[in-house]
Motif scaffolding. Structure first.
Motif, mmCIF file in Angstrom:
data_model
loop_
_atom_site.group_PDB
_atom_site.id
_atom_site.type_symbol
_atom_site.label_atom_id
_atom_site.label_comp_id
_atom_site.label_asym_id
_atom_site.label_seq_id
_atom_site.Cartn_x
_atom_site.Cartn_y
_atom_site.Cartn_z
ATOM 1 N N TYR A 1 -29.469 -6.594 -11.330
ATOM 2 C CA TYR A 1 -28.935 -5.285 -11.702
ATOM 3 C C TYR A 1 -28.992 -4.271 -10.573
ATOM 4 O O TYR A 1 -27.993 -3.609 -10.261
ATOM 5 C CB TYR A 1 -29.696 -4.749 -12.923
ATOM 6 N N HIS A 2 -30.156 -4.114 -9.944
ATOM 7 C CA HIS A 2 -30.332 -3.033 -8.971
ATOM 8 C C HIS A 2 -29.334 -3.118 -7.824
ATOM 9 O O HIS A 2 -28.796 -2.095 -7.387
ATOM 10 C CB HIS A 2 -31.762 -3.051 -8.416
ATOM 11 N N SER B 1 -23.016 -3.940 -21.285
ATOM 12 C CA SER B 1 -23.082 -5.393 -21.135
ATOM 13 C C SER B 1 -22.476 -6.034 -22.378
ATOM 14 O O SER B 1 -22.866 -5.670 -23.496
ATOM 15 C CB SER B 1 -24.533 -5.857 -20.966
ATOM 16 N N VAL C 1 -25.364 -2.775 -9.272
ATOM 17 C CA VAL C 1 -24.940 -1.443 -9.705
ATOM 18 C C VAL C 1 -24.689 -0.515 -8.514
ATOM 19 O O VAL C 1 -23.743 0.280 -8.515
ATOM 20 C CB VAL C 1 -25.976 -0.832 -10.675
ATOM 21 N N GLU D 1 -21.029 -4.984 -17.247
ATOM 22 C CA GLU D 1 -22.151 -5.559 -16.510
ATOM 23 C C GLU D 1 -22.413 -6.953 -17.091
ATOM 24 O O GLU D 1 -23.224 -7.124 -18.001
ATOM 25 C CB GLU D 1 -23.366 -4.651 -16.598
#
Length: 303
Positions: free
Chosen positions: A208-209, A24, A212, A57
């Motif tokens: 995020y989950h 990130s 990704v 990210e």
């Protein structure tokens, strides 16, 4: 240098391996990041035509600082850890995440959550006997119990909300699942470890989950390498892969590089940043020696 698991090179097959390093751009890389990038690069190079991809990210634009994109790339080049192709930025992928979210909505495995953080803390504190996962007690499911009409009324009235995965329903729909880790072997998915995680947030559109999982499939990642602090997250990711009908990669959850007190390194650990060490006159070889010393007798080592 060669990647070893207790002195044994894992059987990774003969097909090309595609890995990714996904920092990130919220701070400088430290030696823990250098190790993570090295593991990803080394594993890719153990196959013919293997490739390491770079992904930023950066979905949470409130925390991103533009200079860190170049700083991260410069550190990786200086360390001798080149990547293949152009770097992918998650901030350009919002349509893909919204499409995946819409698919999950159509299946009926996500629900809107109107709880504030303070409300969740109060509720989980009250549930003193609730099982605790790696991130503390899981979300108690307050909004999961709302009738659909009540959900729609709150949404129509403009109340801020996020979207959570109904982990139990998802597990029932998917049936028994597992994933393979090169370090830990075959692992059965346990949806209760993290509970009903947030998949989309009101401030950044996704989380995020979900991001990704979507991006690993988009980039054709065959092997996901990351720290073992994310092992429990993989249980959620495997559920999402099954629900959205995405391929399941092989995983390698490697040990984390800790400081002299045994505490996980964070981006605020400026003394251990690659930039600081380089300014001190350290060479890439010396930095990797520092990493090996910090790992101590961990199973996954540089040799």
């Amino acid at each position: 240098m060669t990647l070893h698991l207790q002195g044994i090179t894992p059987d990774i097959g003969s097909a090309p391996i595609i890995t990714r390093f996904a920092p990130s751009p919220t701070g400088l890389l430290h030696i823990g990041h250098a190790y993570a990038a090295w593991v990803a690069r080394e594993l890719a190079q153990q196959s013919n035509k293997g490739r390491l991809l770079l992904r930023f990210e950066d979905i949470d634009t409130t925390r991103i600082k533009a200079p860190y994109y170049d700083a991260i790339e410069n550190d990786l080049k200086w360390l001798g850890l080149p990547w293949d192709d152009s770097a992918l930025r998650q901030s350009t992928r919002s349509e893909a995440y919204q499409s995946a979210l819409a698919e999950l909505k159509s299946v009926g495995v996500i629900y809107p959550c109107f709880c504030t953080r303070s409300e969740i803390i109060v509720e989980t504190t009250r549930m003193s006997n609730a099982p605790h996962g790696p991130e503390g007690p899981p979300y108690p499911g307050t909004c999961r119990k709302l009738e659909r009409s009540a959900q729609q009324e709150k949404i129509s009235s403009g109340i801020a909300h996020s979207w959570r995965l109904d982990s139990q329903l998802a597990s029932e729909l998917c049936g028994p699942l597992d994933f393979t880790d090169l370090r830990f072997g075959k692992i059965r998915v346990d949806p209760s470890l993290l509970g009903d995680v947030i998949l989309a947030r009101k401030d950044i559109g996704t989380a995020y989950h979900l991001a990704v999982v979507v991006d690993d499939a988009f980039q054709g990642i065959t092997h996901v390498t990351r720290g073992d602090d994310l092992l429990h997250s993989t249980h959620v990711h495997r559920l999402l892969q099954s629900l959205i009908k995405l391929p399941a990669p092989i995983y390698l959850h490697h040990p984390l590089v800790a400081d002299e007190h045994g505490k996980r390194l964070a981006k605020r650990s400026d003394s251990q940043s690659i930039a600081s060490l380089r300014e001190e006159g350290k060479t890439p070889q010396e930095i990797f020696a520092l990493i090996e010393n910090a790992l101590g007798k961990q199973a996954w080592r540089i040799s």
